[in-house]
Design a protein around this motif. Structure first.
Motif, PDB file in Angstrom:
ATOM      1  N   UNK A   1       1.073  -1.835  -0.247  1.00 17.25           N
ATOM      2  CA  UNK A   1      -0.298   0.483   0.222  1.00 17.25           C
ATOM      3  C   UNK A   1       0.579   1.475   0.185  1.00 17.25           C
ATOM      4  N   UNK A   2       2.316   1.289   0.767  1.00 16.25           N
ATOM      5  CA  UNK A   2       3.461   2.813   0.782  1.00 16.25           C
ATOM      6  C   UNK A   2       2.907   2.667  -0.003  1.00 16.25           C
ATOM      7  N   UNK A   3       3.659   1.527  -0.973  1.00 13.32           N
ATOM      8  CA  UNK A   3       4.440   1.417  -2.352  1.00 13.32           C
ATOM      9  C   UNK A   3       3.930   2.433  -3.401  1.00 13.32           C
ATOM     10  N   UNK A   4       2.163   2.633  -3.329  1.00 12.73           N
ATOM     11  CA  UNK A   4       1.444   3.167  -4.186  1.00 12.73           C
ATOM     12  C   UNK A   4       1.596   5.108  -3.487  1.00 12.73           C
ATOM     13  N   UNK A   5       2.001   5.307  -2.278  1.00 11.90           N
ATOM     14  CA  UNK A   5       1.791   6.637  -2.358  1.00 11.90           C
ATOM     15  C   UNK A   5       2.386   7.176  -3.303  1.00 11.90           C
ATOM     16  N   UNK A   6       2.857   9.035  -3.820  1.00 12.90           N
ATOM     17  CA  UNK A   6       3.105   9.158  -4.325  1.00 12.90           C
ATOM     18  C   UNK A   6       4.880   9.467  -4.118  1.00 12.90           C
ATOM     19  N   UNK A   7       4.828   9.540  -2.579  1.00 10.41           N
ATOM     20  CA  UNK A   7       6.258   9.551  -2.608  1.00 10.41           C
ATOM     21  C   UNK A   7       5.597   8.960  -0.904  1.00 10.41           C
ATOM     22  N   UNK A   8       6.488   7.895  -0.919  1.00  6.12           N
ATOM     23  CA  UNK A   8       6.082   7.059  -0.016  1.00  6.12           C
ATOM     24  C   UNK A   8       7.449   7.781   1.426  1.00  6.12           C
ATOM     25  N   UNK A   9       6.856   6.964   2.539  1.00  2.88           N
ATOM     26  CA  UNK A   9       7.925   7.816   3.914  1.00  2.88           C
ATOM     27  C   UNK A   9       8.862   6.787   4.222  1.00  2.88           C
ATOM     28  N   UNK A  10      10.010   7.492   2.891  1.00  2.00           N
ATOM     29  CA  UNK A  10      10.779   6.643   3.371  1.00  2.00           C
ATOM     30  C   UNK A  10      11.503   6.213   4.421  1.00  2.00           C
ATOM     31  N   UNK A  11      12.335   7.573   5.855  1.00  5.54           N
ATOM     32  CA  UNK A  11      12.804   6.711   6.642  1.00  5.54           C
ATOM     33  C   UNK A  11      12.445   5.569   7.430  1.00  5.54           C
ATOM     34  N   UNK A  12      10.195   5.107   7.347  1.00  6.70           N
ATOM     35  CA  UNK A  12       9.568   4.841   8.387  1.00  6.70           C
ATOM     36  C   UNK A  12      10.593   2.955   7.080  1.00  6.70           C
ATOM     37  N   UNK A  13      10.389   3.307   6.145  1.00  7.77           N
ATOM     38  CA  UNK A  13       9.997   2.339   5.334  1.00  7.77           C
ATOM     39  C   UNK A  13      11.331   1.199   5.252  1.00  7.77           C
ATOM     40  N   UNK A  14      12.904   2.783   5.207  1.00  6.73           N
ATOM     41  CA  UNK A  14      13.585   2.138   5.080  1.00  6.73           C
ATOM     42  C   UNK A  14      13.852   0.913   7.050  1.00  6.73           C
ATOM     43  N   UNK A  15      13.804   1.624   7.873  1.00  2.37           N
ATOM     44  CA  UNK A  15      13.816   1.201   9.202  1.00  2.37           C
ATOM     45  C   UNK A  15      13.014  -0.241   9.257  1.00  2.37           C
TER      46      UNK A  15
END
Length: 342
Positions: free
Chosen positions: A137-151
């Motif tokens: 679902x996050x991948x569908x965001x215009x700009x996914x929240x990077x820090x959250x996904x990376x952690x």
């Protein structure tokens, strides 16, 4: 000393002094001629003891025990205080982490905040399928929240969830790459490997820069993953790593193919062929290593590699000679078919 003067000299508010008195923690023991309560020197000393211990986070009950119980020892209580403080810090750090993730999302509406909070809950779920759905679902965001996904990807053990997170990270912001790059220096080997795998799939110039720096990482797995991810883009810097993989027998087939692509793209054909020939000629090179090196020469075009293969057809080891002869014939057939005289 009356309460007003005690307050001025100690900096403790009169209200707090009255509270200490009401709970029986520090009560003034003297009286003036007019009947007003007066703090004695002993009361002041006890007051300073109370304030000192309060600074450590002791409750009023603990303070009374510490000051009034003759057999009380501080070691056990201090241990409890340490544990309580660690728990409080952990809660505060978790709250800070969540607030930073919300801030990174640059929310303009409360719906944006709720969306990020929902994503955090999904990624924190014990259910792998829910974590995967949240990542997708996050991948569908215009700009996914990077820090959250990376952690999240640095902690994710499930391969399917990790794959979904890496996919989402391909469209995330630069903060994700900074988090992943920092993780390449982690003391935990698995964290380093998850980081390099995620960086490899981002596919940007900035990611390539991080991967190039990773070619000197102390962890062989990180170096090798970076070299394969860079591929022909990596230039001469990936050659030693790829050759090392062939020698070690780690992903040697893929390393050899990548080595051939690098050699051709960057006009390193003779250099790479010479490096492989030198290793083959060393008397201390084991047979299985020599065999992998010969097989790697199949990926290197040009006369230098051809001369090395031809010389190896007369190698004392019959198995190696046969392999070199087969590769040489295959190359000759390919040259004839393509009309290449090289």
């Amino acid at each position: 000393m009356l309460i007003g003067e005690v307050s001025r000299r100690t900096g403790i508010s009169a209200r707090m002094l009255r509270h200490y008195d009401s709970v029986g923690l520090v009560s003034p023991t003297g009286r003036t001629e007019g009947g007003y309560r007066q703090y004695s020197p002993a009361d002041i000393r006890r007051l300073f003891h109370v304030e000192s211990l309060r600074s450590l986070g002791l409750s009023l009950r603990d303070l009374r025990r510490a000051l009034d119980e003759p057999g009380f020892t501080p070691s056990g209580l201090v241990g409890e205080l340490v544990a309580r403080t660690q728990e409080r810090i952990a809660r505060d750090e978790e709250l800070l982490r969540r607030l930073q993730h919300v801030e990174d999302g640059e929310p303009t509406e409360w719906t944006d905040v709720l969306r990020i909070v929902s994503l955090m809950r999904g990624l924190d779920s014990a259910d792998a399928s829910r974590r995967q759905q949240s990542a997708l679902a996050a991948a569908g965001d215009e700009v996914p929240p990077g820090r959250l996904l990376a952690e999240a990807v640095l902690e994710e053990a499930d391969p399917n969830v990790a794959g979904a997170l890496r996919w989402a990270l391909q469209r995330s912001n630069d903060e994700a790459l900074r988090v992943l790059a920092a993780a390449l220096g982690s003391a935990d080997a698995e964290t380093r490997r998850r980081a390099v795998a995620a960086i490899a799939e981002i596919g940007s110039d900035a990611a390539d820069t991080v991967l190039t720096d990773a070619l000197t990482n102390t962890d062989p797995a990180v170096r090798e993953s970076a070299a394969l991810a860079l591929g022909a883009r990596g230039g001469a810097r990936v050659v030693p790593v790829l050759v090392g993989m062939v020698v070690a027998g780690r992903n040697d087939v893929e390393a050899a193919e990548t080595l051939g692509a690098v050699a051709q793209r960057w006009d390193l054909v003779d250099q790479v062929a010479g490096t492989l020939a030198e290793l083959l000629a060393r008397p201390d090179t084991a047979f299985d290593v020599r065999l992998r090196l010969v097989q790697s020469l199949a990926e290197i075009p040009g006369p230098a590699a051809g001369r090395t293969l031809q010389a190896l057809t007369e190698d004392p080891d019959h198995r190696l000679a046969q392999t070199a002869a087969f590769i040489a014939r295959t190359r000759a057939t390919a040259r004839g078919r393509d009309g290449d005289g090289a």
